[in-house]
Design a protein around this motif. Structure first.
Motif, mmCIF file in Angstrom:
data_model
loop_
_atom_site.group_PDB
_atom_site.id
_atom_site.type_symbol
_atom_site.label_atom_id
_atom_site.label_comp_id
_atom_site.label_asym_id
_atom_site.label_seq_id
_atom_site.Cartn_x
_atom_site.Cartn_y
_atom_site.Cartn_z
ATOM 1 N N SER A 47 15.233 -0.450 -13.184
ATOM 2 C CA SER A 47 16.213 0.440 -14.931
ATOM 3 C C SER A 47 15.351 1.763 -15.634
ATOM 4 N N PRO A 48 15.670 1.996 -16.560
ATOM 5 C CA PRO A 48 14.880 3.142 -17.272
ATOM 6 C C PRO A 48 13.708 2.678 -17.941
ATOM 7 N N ARG A 49 14.062 1.054 -18.119
ATOM 8 C CA ARG A 49 13.573 0.165 -19.251
ATOM 9 C C ARG A 49 11.299 0.064 -18.557
ATOM 10 N N ALA A 50 11.775 0.460 -17.525
ATOM 11 C CA ALA A 50 10.492 0.329 -16.488
ATOM 12 C C ALA A 50 9.958 1.822 -16.564
ATOM 13 N N ASP A 51 9.855 2.719 -17.520
ATOM 14 C CA ASP A 51 9.828 3.612 -17.403
ATOM 15 C C ASP A 51 8.407 4.424 -16.584
ATOM 16 N N PHE A 52 7.643 3.278 -17.547
ATOM 17 C CA PHE A 52 6.326 3.428 -17.663
ATOM 18 C C PHE A 52 5.330 2.524 -16.424
ATOM 19 N N VAL A 53 5.960 2.707 -15.365
ATOM 20 C CA VAL A 53 5.712 0.960 -14.429
ATOM 21 C C VAL A 53 5.496 1.613 -13.116
ATOM 22 N N THR A 54 4.511 1.884 -12.844
ATOM 23 C CA THR A 54 4.457 3.229 -11.500
ATOM 24 C C THR A 54 3.135 2.341 -10.448
ATOM 25 N N GLY A 55 3.659 2.218 -9.731
ATOM 26 C CA GLY A 55 1.979 2.044 -8.366
ATOM 27 C C GLY A 55 1.753 0.328 -8.791
ATOM 28 N N ASN A 78 0.890 -1.411 0.205
ATOM 29 C CA ASN A 78 0.391 -0.028 -0.046
ATOM 30 C C ASN A 78 0.881 1.565 -0.113
ATOM 31 N N PHE A 79 1.942 1.140 0.711
ATOM 32 C CA PHE A 79 3.341 2.121 1.320
ATOM 33 C C PHE A 79 3.461 2.620 -0.370
ATOM 34 N N ALA A 80 3.528 1.723 -1.459
ATOM 35 C CA ALA A 80 3.725 1.608 -2.519
ATOM 36 C C ALA A 80 3.666 2.555 -3.450
ATOM 37 N N ARG A 81 2.326 2.167 -3.794
ATOM 38 C CA ARG A 81 0.596 2.284 -4.089
ATOM 39 C C ARG A 81 1.519 4.248 -4.010
ATOM 40 N N SER A 82 0.974 3.891 -2.657
ATOM 41 C CA SER A 82 0.764 5.672 -2.410
ATOM 42 C C SER A 82 1.458 6.639 -2.844
ATOM 43 N N LEU A 83 2.770 6.154 -2.584
ATOM 44 C CA LEU A 83 3.734 6.846 -3.002
ATOM 45 C C LEU A 83 3.736 7.028 -4.430
ATOM 46 N N ALA A 84 3.703 6.433 -5.330
ATOM 47 C CA ALA A 84 3.452 6.487 -7.239
ATOM 48 C C ALA A 84 2.906 7.694 -6.761
#
Ligand SMILES: NC(=O)c1ccc[n+]([C@@H]2O[C@H](COP(=O)([O-])OP(=O)(O)OC[C@H]3O[C@@H](n4cnc5c(N)ncnc54)[C@H](OP(=O)(O)O)[C@@H]3O)[C@@H](O)[C@H]2O)c1
Length: 264
Positions: A247-255, A168-174
């Motif tokens: 990595s920069p490959r995951a620029d589109f991945v958050t939350g 949950n913290f990771a999602r809130s941070l995102a």
């Protein structure tokens, strides 16, 4: 796939052992300068030496993340040396170990200690390192959570709750970091052979009449843990996914929360 981590500095908490060590070796192998961390200075130095022997770059910080003073001191060191572009909040486990007492007997003190070890320590480290990432306009925060946050074995509720709070913290941070170039994600880890999981693996092996889990690994994985992949996981099974997210490959991945548990 080139992960292009050259020039990035990565702090991996709890990388003197187990999954964290695997992540540290993998990130260094992909070109990052890795800041190895643990409470034990010799073990931490040993992992840093493994990295440099393989041609990588490593630094070492030590300290107990359940102590505010030790956490502050080691983060002062990290920030003075240039901060971190990548933070892997990996240190954790169950306060007092994985003794299988009935769930209603877990004391409030233990609930608090497990929460402190997994959640509040990660919050403290994140709060100190994210401002530098924001200034640089790029960063990664990755939490090593657990699959037990999602499917509940009949024990360790304090640990399950803490690992769910990390997700949950990771999602809130995102959400809070949206648009900044800094992403936040978590990985829900299944059963991985490490010093911390050894006692659980041996206890499970005993139910199959074996004295060493390695002798019954396939049966343990498929019948006791109900995995779809017939072996127990190893740190590198997690480290590859962390390296991708970092990595920069995951620029589109958050939350997001990636589950790596052999399909339990
Ligand atoms: N192994 C599994 O099956 C599994 C499954 C799901 C999730 N996880 C998660 O994966 C992460 C790593 O677990 P692991 O199995 O690799 O454990 P491990 O082999 O016991 O390693 C734990 C690491 O965390 C450090 N650490 C522990 N308590 C600390 C504290 N109070 N302050 C600072 N550092 C501390 C240890 O440092 P020192 O040894 O130097 O003290 C060590 O480097 C944990 O968050 C755990 O919850 C593991």
């Amino acid at each position: 796939m080139e992960l292009t981590l050259e020039g990035k500095r990565a702090l991996v908490t709890g990388s003197s052992s187990g999954i964290g060590r695997g992540i540290a070796l993998r990130l260094a192998g992909e070109g990052a300068t890795v800041i190895v961390h643990g409470r034990n200075a010799d073990r931490s130095r040993g992992v840093a030496d493994e990295i440099t022997a393989a041609g990588g770059d490593a630094e070492v910080v030590t300290g107990d993340l359940t102590s505010a003073a030790e956490t502050d001191a080691l983060l002062d060191q990290v920030i003075a040396a240039g901060g971190a572009d990548i933070l892997i909040n990996n240190a954790g486990g169950r306060a007092g170990g994985f003794s299988p007492e009935p769930v209603w007997e877990t004391s409030a003190d233990r609930w608090l200690a497990t929460y402190q070890l997994n959640v509040l320590s990660a919050v403290a480290v994140t709060q100190r390192l994210v401002p530098g990432m924001l200034e640089r306009g790029w960063g990664r925060v990755i939490h090593v959570a657990s699959a037990v946050a999602l499917h509940q074995p009949p024990a360790f509720a304090d640990y399950q709750g803490a690992k769910a709070a990390e997700i949950n913290f990771a999602r809130s941070l995102a959400r809070g970091l949206g648009g900044s170039g800094v992403t936040a994600n978590s990985i829900s880890v299944g059963i991985i052979a490490t010093p911390d999981s050894e006692s659980e693996l041996q206890r499970a092996a005993a139910t199959l009449g074996a004295s060493d889990w390695r002798d019954v690994e396939k049966e343990l994985a498929t019948t006791v843990f109900r995995q779809q992949v017939p072996r127990i996981g190893r740190p590198d099974d997690i480290a590859w996914a962390v390296a991708y997210l970092a990595s920069p490959r995951a620029d589109f991945v958050t939350g997001t929360n990636i589950v790596i548990d052999a399909g339990i």
